[in-house]
Design an enzyme around this catalytic site. Sequence first.
Site, mmCIF file in Angstrom:
data_model
loop_
_atom_site.group_PDB
_atom_site.id
_atom_site.type_symbol
_atom_site.label_atom_id
_atom_site.label_comp_id
_atom_site.label_asym_id
_atom_site.label_seq_id
_atom_site.Cartn_x
_atom_site.Cartn_y
_atom_site.Cartn_z
ATOM 1 N N ARG A 102 -9.551 64.090 39.974
ATOM 2 C CA ARG A 102 -10.112 63.379 41.151
ATOM 3 C C ARG A 102 -9.020 62.585 41.857
ATOM 4 N NH1 ARG A 102 -15.078 60.059 39.381
ATOM 5 N NH2 ARG A 102 -15.145 59.507 41.587
ATOM 6 N N ASN A 128 -16.970 53.216 45.785
ATOM 7 C CA ASN A 128 -16.051 54.352 45.730
ATOM 8 C C ASN A 128 -14.764 53.977 45.015
ATOM 9 O OD1 ASN A 128 -18.028 55.612 47.219
ATOM 10 N ND2 ASN A 128 -16.979 55.344 49.177
ATOM 11 N N ASP A 159 -12.059 55.927 45.435
ATOM 12 C CA ASP A 159 -10.958 56.535 46.197
ATOM 13 C C ASP A 159 -10.240 55.452 47.016
ATOM 14 O OD1 ASP A 159 -13.640 57.662 48.184
ATOM 15 O OD2 ASP A 159 -12.164 56.235 48.931
ATOM 16 N N HIS A 186 -16.362 49.298 41.379
ATOM 17 C CA HIS A 186 -16.398 50.277 40.279
ATOM 18 C C HIS A 186 -14.997 50.744 39.892
ATOM 19 C CE1 HIS A 186 -20.865 51.490 41.145
ATOM 20 N NE2 HIS A 186 -20.750 50.303 40.569
ATOM 21 N N CYS A 199 -4.575 49.242 30.521
ATOM 22 C CA CYS A 199 -4.096 49.347 29.136
ATOM 23 C C CYS A 199 -5.007 48.492 28.256
ATOM 24 C CB CYS A 199 -2.654 48.841 29.044
ATOM 25 S SG CYS A 199 -2.034 48.826 27.352
ATOM 26 N N GLY A 234 -23.905 55.276 53.136
ATOM 27 C CA GLY A 234 -23.544 56.400 52.276
ATOM 28 C C GLY A 234 -23.768 56.175 50.805
ATOM 29 N N SER A 244 -26.843 56.204 47.633
ATOM 30 C CA SER A 244 -28.194 56.689 47.310
ATOM 31 C C SER A 244 -29.094 55.579 46.807
ATOM 32 C CB SER A 244 -28.101 57.782 46.234
ATOM 33 O OG SER A 244 -27.464 57.250 45.069
HETATM 34 C C1 BV8 Z 1 -24.105 47.339 34.676
HETATM 35 C C2 BV8 Z 1 -17.850 55.454 37.837
HETATM 36 C C3 BV8 Z 1 -24.563 45.297 33.517
HETATM 37 C C4 BV8 Z 1 -16.894 55.555 38.891
HETATM 38 C C5 BV8 Z 1 -20.119 54.941 38.268
HETATM 39 C C6 BV8 Z 1 -30.681 47.518 36.538
HETATM 40 C C7 BV8 Z 1 -29.825 46.427 36.701
HETATM 41 C C8 BV8 Z 1 -28.498 46.488 36.248
HETATM 42 C C9 BV8 Z 1 -28.054 47.661 35.617
HETATM 43 C C10 BV8 Z 1 -28.903 48.738 35.450
HETATM 44 C C11 BV8 Z 1 -30.203 48.665 35.905
HETATM 45 N N1 BV8 Z 1 -30.798 49.852 35.596
HETATM 46 C C12 BV8 Z 1 -29.918 50.670 34.991
HETATM 47 C C13 BV8 Z 1 -28.756 50.024 34.873
HETATM 48 C C14 BV8 Z 1 -27.544 50.560 34.258
HETATM 49 C C15 BV8 Z 1 -26.667 51.386 35.181
HETATM 50 C C16 BV8 Z 1 -27.416 52.116 36.256
HETATM 51 O O1 BV8 Z 1 -27.555 51.636 37.368
HETATM 52 N N2 BV8 Z 1 -27.870 53.331 35.943
HETATM 53 C C17 BV8 Z 1 -28.534 54.136 36.933
HETATM 54 C C18 BV8 Z 1 -28.127 55.605 36.761
HETATM 55 C C19 BV8 Z 1 -30.021 53.920 36.787
HETATM 56 N N3 BV8 Z 1 -25.675 50.532 35.802
HETATM 57 C C20 BV8 Z 1 -24.549 50.245 35.122
HETATM 58 O O2 BV8 Z 1 -24.327 50.627 33.988
HETATM 59 C C21 BV8 Z 1 -23.551 49.366 35.840
HETATM 60 N N4 BV8 Z 1 -23.198 48.260 34.978
HETATM 61 O O3 BV8 Z 1 -25.242 47.383 35.067
HETATM 62 O O4 BV8 Z 1 -23.615 46.329 33.846
HETATM 63 C C22 BV8 Z 1 -24.335 44.122 34.388
HETATM 64 C C23 BV8 Z 1 -24.412 44.228 35.778
HETATM 65 C C24 BV8 Z 1 -24.195 43.110 36.550
HETATM 66 C C25 BV8 Z 1 -23.924 41.900 35.962
HETATM 67 C C26 BV8 Z 1 -23.860 41.805 34.571
HETATM 68 C C27 BV8 Z 1 -24.070 42.918 33.769
HETATM 69 C C28 BV8 Z 1 -22.249 50.118 36.107
HETATM 70 C C29 BV8 Z 1 -22.476 51.113 37.202
HETATM 71 C C30 BV8 Z 1 -21.139 51.819 37.553
HETATM 72 C C31 BV8 Z 1 -21.150 53.169 36.970
HETATM 73 N N5 BV8 Z 1 -20.005 53.930 37.458
HETATM 74 N N6 BV8 Z 1 -19.126 55.780 38.411
HETATM 75 C C32 BV8 Z 1 -16.636 56.986 39.183
HETATM 76 O O5 BV8 Z 1 -16.532 57.813 38.263
HETATM 77 O O6 BV8 Z 1 -16.551 57.269 40.359
HETATM 78 S S1 BV8 Z 1 -21.531 55.225 39.122
HETATM 79 C C33 BV8 Z 1 -21.285 56.305 40.400
HETATM 80 O O7 BV8 Z 1 -22.470 56.191 41.202
HETATM 81 C C34 BV8 Z 1 -20.159 55.994 41.345
HETATM 82 O O8 BV8 Z 1 -19.483 54.776 41.062
HETATM 83 C C35 BV8 Z 1 -20.860 55.867 42.693
HETATM 84 O O9 BV8 Z 1 -20.203 55.051 43.518
HETATM 85 C C36 BV8 Z 1 -22.157 55.326 42.255
HETATM 86 C C37 BV8 Z 1 -23.257 55.312 43.251
HETATM 87 O O10 BV8 Z 1 -23.376 56.588 43.806
HETATM 88 P P1 BV8 Z 1 -23.286 56.695 45.393
HETATM 89 O O11 BV8 Z 1 -21.991 56.137 45.820
HETATM 90 O O12 BV8 Z 1 -24.512 56.112 45.980
HETATM 91 O O13 BV8 Z 1 -23.218 58.260 45.568
HETATM 92 P P2 BV8 Z 1 -24.435 59.301 45.499
HETATM 93 O O14 BV8 Z 1 -23.860 60.669 45.402
HETATM 94 O O15 BV8 Z 1 -25.442 58.836 44.495
HETATM 95 O O16 BV8 Z 1 -25.134 59.153 46.926
HETATM 96 C C38 BV8 Z 1 -24.438 59.531 48.106
HETATM 97 C C39 BV8 Z 1 -25.325 59.140 49.260
HETATM 98 O O17 BV8 Z 1 -24.638 59.412 50.471
HETATM 99 C C40 BV8 Z 1 -26.618 59.916 49.318
HETATM 100 O O18 BV8 Z 1 -27.688 59.023 49.606
HETATM 101 C C41 BV8 Z 1 -26.422 60.904 50.482
HETATM 102 O O19 BV8 Z 1 -27.627 61.132 51.181
HETATM 103 C C42 BV8 Z 1 -25.461 60.140 51.340
HETATM 104 N N7 BV8 Z 1 -24.564 60.988 52.137
HETATM 105 C C43 BV8 Z 1 -23.939 62.131 51.759
HETATM 106 N N8 BV8 Z 1 -23.152 62.556 52.767
HETATM 107 C C44 BV8 Z 1 -23.275 61.654 53.772
HETATM 108 C C45 BV8 Z 1 -24.182 60.660 53.378
HETATM 109 N N9 BV8 Z 1 -24.511 59.625 54.162
HETATM 110 C C46 BV8 Z 1 -23.947 59.567 55.387
HETATM 111 N N10 BV8 Z 1 -23.062 60.480 55.839
HETATM 112 C C47 BV8 Z 1 -22.708 61.534 55.064
HETATM 113 N N11 BV8 Z 1 -21.832 62.438 55.549
#
Ligand code: BV8
Length: 239
Positions: free
Chosen positions: A64, A97, A99, A114, A122, A181, A183
Site C-alpha cells: 500500500r 486515511n 495515505d 489512524h 519501533c 468519503g 462510510s
Molecule cells: C478503538 C487501519 C478504543 C488503517 C483501520 C464503538 C466505540 C468505539 C470503538 C468501537 C465501537 N464499536 C466497535 C468498535 C471497535 C472498532 C470499530 O469501530 N469496529 C467497527 C468495524 C465496528 N474501532 C476500533 O477498534 C478503533 N479503536 O475503538 O479504540 C478507544 C477509542 C477511543 C478512545 C479510547 C479507546 C480503531 C479503529 C481504526 C482501525 N483501523 N484501518 C489502515 O489499514 O488503513 S479502519 C479502516 O476503516 C481505515 O482506517 C479507514 O479509514 C476506516 C474507515 O473506513 P472509511 O475511510 O470510511 O472507508 P470505507 O471504505 O469504509 O468507506 C468509503 C466511503 O467513501 C463509502 O461510504 C463510499 O460510499 C464513499 N466513497 C467512495 N468513493 C467515493 C466516495 N465518496 C465520495 N466520492 C468518492 N469518489
Amino acid sequence: MTQVNGRPINRIVILTGAGVSAESGLATFRDSDGLWEKHDPMEIATPEAFERDPALVYRFYNARRNQLQDVEPNEAHRSFARLQSQFSGDVFLVTQNVDDLHERGGSEQVCHMHGQLNSMLCVACSQAQPVPGDYDGTTYCPACGVAGKLRPDIVWFGEIPYQMDTIVSMLRNCDLFIAAGTSGVVYPAAGFVQEALAAGAQTIEINREVSEVTGYFHQQRCGVASREVTALVEELLAD
Ligand code: BV8
C-alpha cells in the site's frame, strides 16, 4: 461572515475517509473492489494478526505504501487545502486515511488519527520514523539499532486512535463539521458527528451514497468528493 443554514461559521472540523482518495486510484475499504475484499480486516489490521502472521502484514502495508508512488492527490485534497489556507477562521483536518495525499495536495495541517503508511514504529524504543523502503521482521530500527521490532505506524482495530483529546476538543468547539468519503462504520470516527451536533455545530456529509451515519447530518451532498468538496469549499470561501 461565512454562514451555513444562517449560522455564522468560524471554526471548521473536517473528517475524511477512504472515499476522498478513491478518485486518486486508492482502493477504499468497503466498496465492492475495496481492500478488505481481498483481505479480512481481522486478518490484517489487528495486533493479533501481526503477531500471528507478521510477514503478511508487512507485505500488505509495504504494498500500500509503494502504491503511493503511482497516485496523485485529486481536486478534493486540493480544495480542502485551499480552504485551510484561505478561510478567515480556523480549519482542523482529521483523516482516517493513512495515505499522504492531503499533504501532497497542499494541506499543512493533517491529523492522521489512524496513523500513516510512510511511518514505522519501533516497539523496542517507541520511536516512529519515516519508512526508508520495504521493511520486515529483520529490519534494524534507525533510532535504537534493535532489529525485528519495527511495525507499521498504523492504528489497528482495538488500538486507540492518535490525538483523540485534540480531536474531541476541536469537535466540541466547532461551528461546522464536514465528513467526506467515509462510510461511518468505524468508531470512534463515526461518532464525531454526534460530538459536533452536541456542540451545536452545523453538519454536512459528502459521500457518493448514503452512509451509516447520514441521518445525523443537517446536509447530505451526494456525489463524488472531487466535485462536491470543490463546490462546498467555493461556497465557504465566497462568503
Ligand atoms: C478503538 C487501519 C478504543 C488503517 C483501520 C464503538 C466505540 C468505539 C470503538 C468501537 C465501537 N464499536 C466497535 C468498535 C471497535 C472498532 C470499530 O469501530 N469496529 C467497527 C468495524 C465496528 N474501532 C476500533 O477498534 C478503533 N479503536 O475503538 O479504540 C478507544 C477509542 C477511543 C478512545 C479510547 C479507546 C480503531 C479503529 C481504526 C482501525 N483501523 N484501518 C489502515 O489499514 O488503513 S479502519 C479502516 O476503516 C481505515 O482506517 C479507514 O479509514 C476506516 C474507515 O473506513 P472509511 O475511510 O470510511 O472507508 P470505507 O471504505 O469504509 O468507506 C468509503 C466511503 O467513501 C463509502 O461510504 C463510499 O460510499 C464513499 N466513497 C467512495 N468513493 C467515493 C466516495 N465518496 C465520495 N466520492 C468518492 N469518489
